[in-house]
Write an enzyme that holds these catalytic residues in place. Structure first.
Site, mmCIF file in Angstrom:
data_model
loop_
_atom_site.group_PDB
_atom_site.id
_atom_site.type_symbol
_atom_site.label_atom_id
_atom_site.label_comp_id
_atom_site.label_asym_id
_atom_site.label_seq_id
_atom_site.Cartn_x
_atom_site.Cartn_y
_atom_site.Cartn_z
ATOM 1 N N ASP A 221 0.835 -1.210 0.000
ATOM 2 C CA ASP A 221 0.000 0.000 0.000
ATOM 3 C C ASP A 221 0.869 1.258 0.000
ATOM 4 O O ASP A 221 0.621 2.214 -0.741
ATOM 5 C CB ASP A 221 -1.008 0.000 1.160
ATOM 6 C CG ASP A 221 -0.434 -0.552 2.457
ATOM 7 O OD1 ASP A 221 0.704 -1.054 2.447
ATOM 8 O OD2 ASP A 221 -1.122 -0.472 3.492
ATOM 9 N N ASP A 245 1.386 -7.176 -10.707
ATOM 10 C CA ASP A 245 0.421 -6.895 -11.777
ATOM 11 C C ASP A 245 -0.108 -5.471 -11.611
ATOM 12 O O ASP A 245 -0.136 -4.660 -12.548
ATOM 13 C CB ASP A 245 -0.725 -7.918 -11.645
ATOM 14 C CG ASP A 245 -1.591 -7.993 -12.882
ATOM 15 O OD1 ASP A 245 -1.334 -7.226 -13.825
ATOM 16 O OD2 ASP A 245 -2.530 -8.797 -12.900
#
Ligand code: NAD
Length: 365
Positions: A221, A245
Site C-alpha cells: 500500500d 500486476d
C-alpha cells in the site's frame, strides 16, 4: 545467425502491435545480417473460437520448439461481461506461463525524456526515473486453490507461495541489481499476510548472499504511493504476482502510457516477450494502438534470449529518435503535439523501421 521466433499475436490490439514488432525484427535481421523464421500460433479468444481451448496443444508444441516468443495480448469483451464462462482467454496465458516455467517477469520502467510531458505526473518528479520490476509469475492467488461454496455465495482464491518460488526470483533480482544501482526493494504485505511473511523471510535470506546490494522492504500500500511520489528512489523492485500486476500498471504512468511498457518473461526454457497491456477493446480495429511496447519487447528479446546487445540498443535508439523527431501515437501525444505528428500504428512502425535502416522517415497515414 538464424533464429526461430514464435509469433502469438492473440486478440484485439495484440494482433495490430505484434505485426509492428515483427517488422522491426525483420529490419534488424536485414541490418545485422541475421535470419528469422516466424511460425505463428493461436491463443486466447481466437483459439477458443477455433478449438474450444485457450492454449491448444499445437501452440504449446510450437512454443517449446522455438528460441523465443513474441506475444501480443488476449481478451474479448464477451468474457469480461460474463464472468461465468468456463473457458476464458486468460487461461491460455496462465497455462503458457506455467507450462513453460516462466516464473520471472521483467518490466523495465524506462522513461524517454521526450515523453516527460505525456505523463500525468510532474516532469521534475519523473526525470531520471529508471526502475526494473521483477514480478513473480507462476504463484500467488492466480495459481492457488480457487473455488466457490455456500451455493456460489462465497468464493475464494488462495494466496500461496513456496520458498523455492521466492528464492529463484530473488536471485534474479539481486543479480540484476549488481548490474545496475545495487539496490533491491522487495514489496509485500507482511504486516497482514502469512504468504508475505514467508516472502520477506526468504528475500532476507537470499539477500545475505548479496551483501554488496542494499535491500529494503515496502508494504504494497505504501509502495503504491511512493512509486509515483518518488519514482527515482527505486532501482530493482521484486514482488509477487498480484502486487506486481497492479504496481506495474501504475508504473506505466511513469513511462507515459501502457503502450510504452515492454516485458520479458523468463525461466528455465524459452523466453516470452510481450507488451504489458491487454487487448484494449476500446481501441481495437481503429489502427491507433501504440506499437512501441511490442517493439521494445522485441528489443528485450534480442538482448535477453539472443544476447545481442548491439541489436537491442539499435532498436531502443531508433524508438528514441522517432520520439525525438516529435512523432507520437495518440496515447502519448499531448496538447502541444501538432495533428500531423500523431501517427497510427502502422505509421509508427514505419518510422522505427526507417530509423533502423537509417532512411529518412516518410510518414504515410
Ligand atoms: P488494457 O491494457 O487492454 O487497456 C487499458 C487502457 O490502456 C485502455 O484504455 C487502452 O485503450 C489503453 N491501452 C492499452 N494498450 C495501449 C496501446 N498499445 N496503445 C494505446 N492505448 C493502449 O486493459 P483492460 O482494458 O483492462 O483489458 C482489456 C482486455 O485485455 C480484457 O479482456 C483483459 O482481460 C485483457 N488483458 C490481457 C492482458 C494480456 O493479454 N497480457 C493483460 C491485461 C488485460
Amino acid at each position: 545467425m538464424k533464429k526461430v521466433i514464435a509469433l502469438l499475436p492473440g486478440d484485439g490490439i495484440g494482433r495490430e502491435v505484434t505485426a509492428q514488432g515483427k517488422r522491426v525484427l525483420e529490419e534488424v535481421a536485414k541490418v545485422f545480417g541475421h535470419s528469422f523464421e516466424f511460425p505463428e500460433g493461436i491463443i486466447g479468444h481466437e483459439a477458443i473460437e477455433k478449438t474450444g481451448n485457450a492454449l491448444p496443444d499445437e501452440t504449446l508444441t510450437l512454443l517449446r520448439s522455438s528460441e523465443a516468443i513474441l506475444f501480443g495480448a488476449v481478451g474479448h469483451p464477451k468474457y469480461d461481461n460474463d464472468p461465468s464462462l468456463p473457458v476464458r482467454p486468460e487461461q491460455g496465458l496462465l497455462k503458457m506461463r506455467k507450462e513453460l516455467g516462466l516464473y520471472a517477469n521483467l518490466r523495465p520502467i524506462r522513461l524517454f525524456d521526450e515523453l516527460l510531458g505525456a505523463s500525468s505526473i510532474k516532469p521534475e518528479i519523473l526525470r531520471g526515473a529508471d526502475i526494473l520490476f521483477f514480478r513473480e509469475l507462476t504463484g500467488d492467488v492466480y495459481f492457488g486453490e480457487k473455488g466457490k461454496k455456500n451455493e456460489g455465495k462465497t468464493a475464494y482464491d488462495v494466496m500461496i507461495y513456496h520458498e523455492y518460488e521466492v528464492e529463484r526470483i530473488a536471485h534474479k533480482a539481486f543479480q540484476a541489481a549488481r548490474a545496475r544501482k545495487m539496490k533491491v526493494t522487495s514489496v509485500d504485505k507482511a504486516n497482514v499476510l502469512e504468504s508475505s511473511r514467508l516472502w520477506r523471510r526468504v528475500i532476507q535470506e537470499v539477500g545475505k548472499q548479496y551483501p554488496d546490494v542494499t535491500l529494503e522492504h515496502e508494504f504494497v500500500d505504501a509502495m503504491a504511493m511512493k512509486l509515483i511520489q518518488q519514482p527515482r528512489r527505486f532501482d530493482v523492485v521484486v514482488t509477487g504476482n498480484l502486487f506486481g500486476d497492479i504496481l506495474t500498471d501504475e508504473a506505466s504512468q511513469i513511462a507515459g502510457s501502457m503502450g510504452m511498457l515492454a516485458s520479458a518473461s523468463v525461466g528455465d526454457t524459452v523466453g516470452l516477450y510481450e507488451p504489458i497491456h491487454g487487448s484494449a477493446h476500446d481501441i481495437t480495429g481503429k489502427g491507433i494502438a501504440n506499437p512501441l511496447a511490442s517493439i521494445l519487447s522485441a528489443a528485450l528479446m534480442l538482448e535477453i534470449s539472443f544476447g545481442w546487445k548491439e541489436e537491442a540498443e539499435a532498436v531502443v535508439k531508433a524508438v528514441k529518435q522517432v520520439l525525438a523527431s516529435g512523432y507520437r501515437t495518440a496515447d502519448i501525444a499531448d496538447s502541444d503535439t501538432p495533428k500531423e505528428m500523431i501517427l497510427n500504428t502502422q505509421a509508427m512502425g514505419d518510422c522505427v523501421v526507417a530509423q533502423l535502416a537509417r532512411k529518412p522517415i516518410a510518414v504515410i497515414q
